[in-house]
Design a protein around this motif. Structure first.
Motif, mmCIF file in Angstrom:
data_model
loop_
_atom_site.group_PDB
_atom_site.id
_atom_site.type_symbol
_atom_site.label_atom_id
_atom_site.label_comp_id
_atom_site.label_asym_id
_atom_site.label_seq_id
_atom_site.Cartn_x
_atom_site.Cartn_y
_atom_site.Cartn_z
ATOM 1 N N THR A 50 -9.337 -0.587 7.244
ATOM 2 C CA THR A 50 -8.621 -1.849 7.455
ATOM 3 C C THR A 50 -8.469 -2.601 6.138
ATOM 4 O O THR A 50 -7.373 -3.067 5.791
ATOM 5 N N ARG A 51 -9.551 -2.709 5.409
ATOM 6 C CA ARG A 51 -9.527 -3.431 4.136
ATOM 7 C C ARG A 51 -8.591 -2.743 3.137
ATOM 8 O O ARG A 51 -7.858 -3.410 2.399
ATOM 9 N N THR A 52 -8.585 -1.425 3.147
ATOM 10 C CA THR A 52 -7.717 -0.686 2.226
ATOM 11 C C THR A 52 -6.254 -0.907 2.567
ATOM 12 O O THR A 52 -5.422 -1.129 1.676
ATOM 13 N N TYR A 53 -5.927 -0.851 3.852
ATOM 14 C CA TYR A 53 -4.535 -1.127 4.233
ATOM 15 C C TYR A 53 -4.129 -2.525 3.769
ATOM 16 O O TYR A 53 -3.020 -2.716 3.244
ATOM 17 N N GLN A 54 -5.008 -3.487 3.955
ATOM 18 C CA GLN A 54 -4.699 -4.864 3.545
ATOM 19 C C GLN A 54 -4.465 -4.960 2.042
ATOM 20 O O GLN A 54 -3.648 -5.766 1.590
ATOM 21 N N CYS A 55 -5.154 -4.125 1.269
ATOM 22 C CA CYS A 55 -4.926 -4.095 -0.182
ATOM 23 C C CYS A 55 -3.540 -3.538 -0.488
ATOM 24 O O CYS A 55 -2.847 -4.038 -1.385
ATOM 25 N N PHE A 56 -3.128 -2.501 0.238
ATOM 26 C CA PHE A 56 -1.786 -1.971 0.051
ATOM 27 C C PHE A 56 -0.738 -3.034 0.375
ATOM 28 O O PHE A 56 0.247 -3.188 -0.348
ATOM 29 N N GLU A 57 -0.967 -3.768 1.444
ATOM 30 C CA GLU A 57 -0.009 -4.798 1.838
ATOM 31 C C GLU A 57 0.017 -5.938 0.815
ATOM 32 O O GLU A 57 1.092 -6.435 0.458
ATOM 33 N N LYS A 58 -1.158 -6.321 0.331
ATOM 34 C CA LYS A 58 -1.231 -7.394 -0.665
ATOM 35 C C LYS A 58 -0.482 -7.005 -1.930
ATOM 36 O O LYS A 58 0.168 -7.850 -2.567
ATOM 37 N N ARG A 59 -0.573 -5.733 -2.295
ATOM 38 C CA ARG A 59 0.113 -5.247 -3.497
ATOM 39 C C ARG A 59 1.567 -4.859 -3.224
ATOM 40 O O ARG A 59 2.264 -4.391 -4.121
ATOM 41 N N ARG A 60 1.984 -5.017 -1.974
ATOM 42 C CA ARG A 60 3.358 -4.696 -1.553
ATOM 43 C C ARG A 60 3.712 -3.240 -1.830
ATOM 44 O O ARG A 60 4.804 -2.912 -2.301
ATOM 45 N N VAL A 61 2.761 -2.392 -1.497
ATOM 46 C CA VAL A 61 2.961 -0.939 -1.630
ATOM 47 C C VAL A 61 2.856 -0.344 -0.234
ATOM 48 O O VAL A 61 1.849 0.276 0.131
ATOM 49 N N THR A 62 3.895 -0.541 0.572
ATOM 50 C CA THR A 62 3.841 -0.105 1.968
ATOM 51 C C THR A 62 5.084 0.657 2.412
ATOM 52 O O THR A 62 5.223 0.975 3.586
ATOM 53 N N THR A 63 5.992 0.954 1.498
ATOM 54 C CA THR A 63 7.176 1.750 1.834
ATOM 55 C C THR A 63 7.114 3.070 1.082
ATOM 56 O O THR A 63 6.396 3.206 0.087
ATOM 57 N N ALA A 64 7.873 4.034 1.562
ATOM 58 C CA ALA A 64 7.902 5.338 0.894
ATOM 59 C C ALA A 64 8.322 5.184 -0.562
ATOM 60 O O ALA A 64 7.715 5.767 -1.466
ATOM 61 N N LYS A 65 9.343 4.389 -0.794
ATOM 62 C CA LYS A 65 9.851 4.208 -2.156
ATOM 63 C C LYS A 65 8.803 3.608 -3.078
ATOM 64 O O LYS A 65 8.592 4.090 -4.198
ATOM 65 N N ARG A 66 8.097 2.570 -2.607
ATOM 66 C CA ARG A 66 7.097 1.908 -3.439
ATOM 67 C C ARG A 66 5.900 2.806 -3.700
ATOM 68 O O ARG A 66 5.354 2.829 -4.811
ATOM 69 N N ILE A 67 5.473 3.551 -2.698
ATOM 70 C CA ILE A 67 4.325 4.443 -2.867
ATOM 71 C C ILE A 67 4.629 5.498 -3.927
ATOM 72 O O ILE A 67 3.795 5.800 -4.784
ATOM 73 N N VAL A 68 5.837 6.044 -3.874
ATOM 74 C CA VAL A 68 6.240 7.044 -4.873
ATOM 75 C C VAL A 68 6.371 6.394 -6.248
ATOM 76 O O VAL A 68 5.948 6.974 -7.266
ATOM 77 N N GLU A 69 6.920 5.186 -6.296
ATOM 78 C CA GLU A 69 7.154 4.505 -7.569
ATOM 79 C C GLU A 69 5.862 4.192 -8.317
ATOM 80 O O GLU A 69 5.788 4.361 -9.534
ATOM 81 N N VAL A 70 4.839 3.731 -7.596
ATOM 82 C CA VAL A 70 3.629 3.275 -8.295
ATOM 83 C C VAL A 70 2.823 4.434 -8.870
ATOM 84 O O VAL A 70 2.089 4.269 -9.844
ATOM 85 N N GLY A 71 2.933 5.604 -8.262
ATOM 86 C CA GLY A 71 2.265 6.786 -8.810
ATOM 87 C C GLY A 71 0.798 6.924 -8.443
ATOM 88 O O GLY A 71 0.185 6.040 -7.834
ATOM 89 N N TRP A 72 0.243 8.072 -8.833
ATOM 90 C CA TRP A 72 -1.100 8.488 -8.418
ATOM 91 C C TRP A 72 -2.195 7.532 -8.905
ATOM 92 O O TRP A 72 -3.055 7.127 -8.121
#
Length: 209
Positions: A50-72
């Protein structure tokens, strides 16, 4: 406690708990729940997922495009920030593969994947083809909350839900839900929490069908 009362107390869907509005049917909300489902499907503490998902949302990394863009490296950093350290490297790799394929084959839109699936079996197969990180548990978690949104979503109960069903001697969850006029999504969610909070911990708490 009667099961119907238990569902009323413990049946809030995880997507709703996270503030994800699946009823909007918007791709960005469905993508959020897909990401969260992947995180929840690992054998890790629910609070960490839950906390990890909230971190993704806070960083606005929740779409396919953003996840690919930010990198490993950035994905590993977000996973570590949320406490997902045990699976940070492998999960970052799998997220890049899964959402990379979603972006490549469906323009990042899970609804397009759904529309390309003729039935529930093909829907599950198409989801699994997105990457190795999607197994039966991820499929069940994701599609559970999607049942009211996608008619072809017919997820099998997760092992923890099955454990609760056996304890309560319920042979068919769908028939039980229809007979007792209980929302199936809330029923599955409540049974999952029953297993996690009580059956797996050995705490005494009696629930009767």
């Amino acid at each position: 406690m009667r099961l119907k009362d238990f569902v009323a107390t413990y049946g809030e869907p995880y997507s709703a708990m996270l503030g994800i509005n699946l009823k909007s049917r918007r791709n960005k909300e469905i993508a959020k729940w897909f990401l969260a489902s992947i995180l929840y499907s690992k054998p890790i503490r629910e609070s960490s997922a839950t906390r990890t998902y909230q971190c993704f949302e806070k960083r606005r990394v929740t779409t396919a495009k953003r996840i690919v863009e930010v990198g490993w490296d950035r994905l590993v950093s977000i996973l570590d920030e949320g406490g997902y350290t045990r699976y940070d490297f492998s999960t970052a790799t799998r997220l890049l593969e899964i959402f990379g394929n979603l972006e490549k084959h469906y323009h990042g839109d899970l609804t397009k994947l759904y529309e390309a699936s003729k039935d529930g079996a093909e829907l599950e197969a198409n989801l699994k083809r997105l990457g190795k990180g999607i197994g039966d548990t991820t499929i069940s978690v994701f599609l559970r909350d999607m049942m009211h949104i996608w008619k072809k979503a017919e997820p099998k109960p997760t092992p923890l839900v099955t454990l609760a069903l056996k304890r309560l001697r319920i042979s068919n969850i769908r028939c039980y839900a229809e007979k007792h006029k209980i929302d199936e999504v809330r029923l599955q969610t409540a049974l999952l929490r029953y297993s996690k909070l009580f059956l797996k911990t050995g705490k005494r708490f009696r629930v009767v069908p």
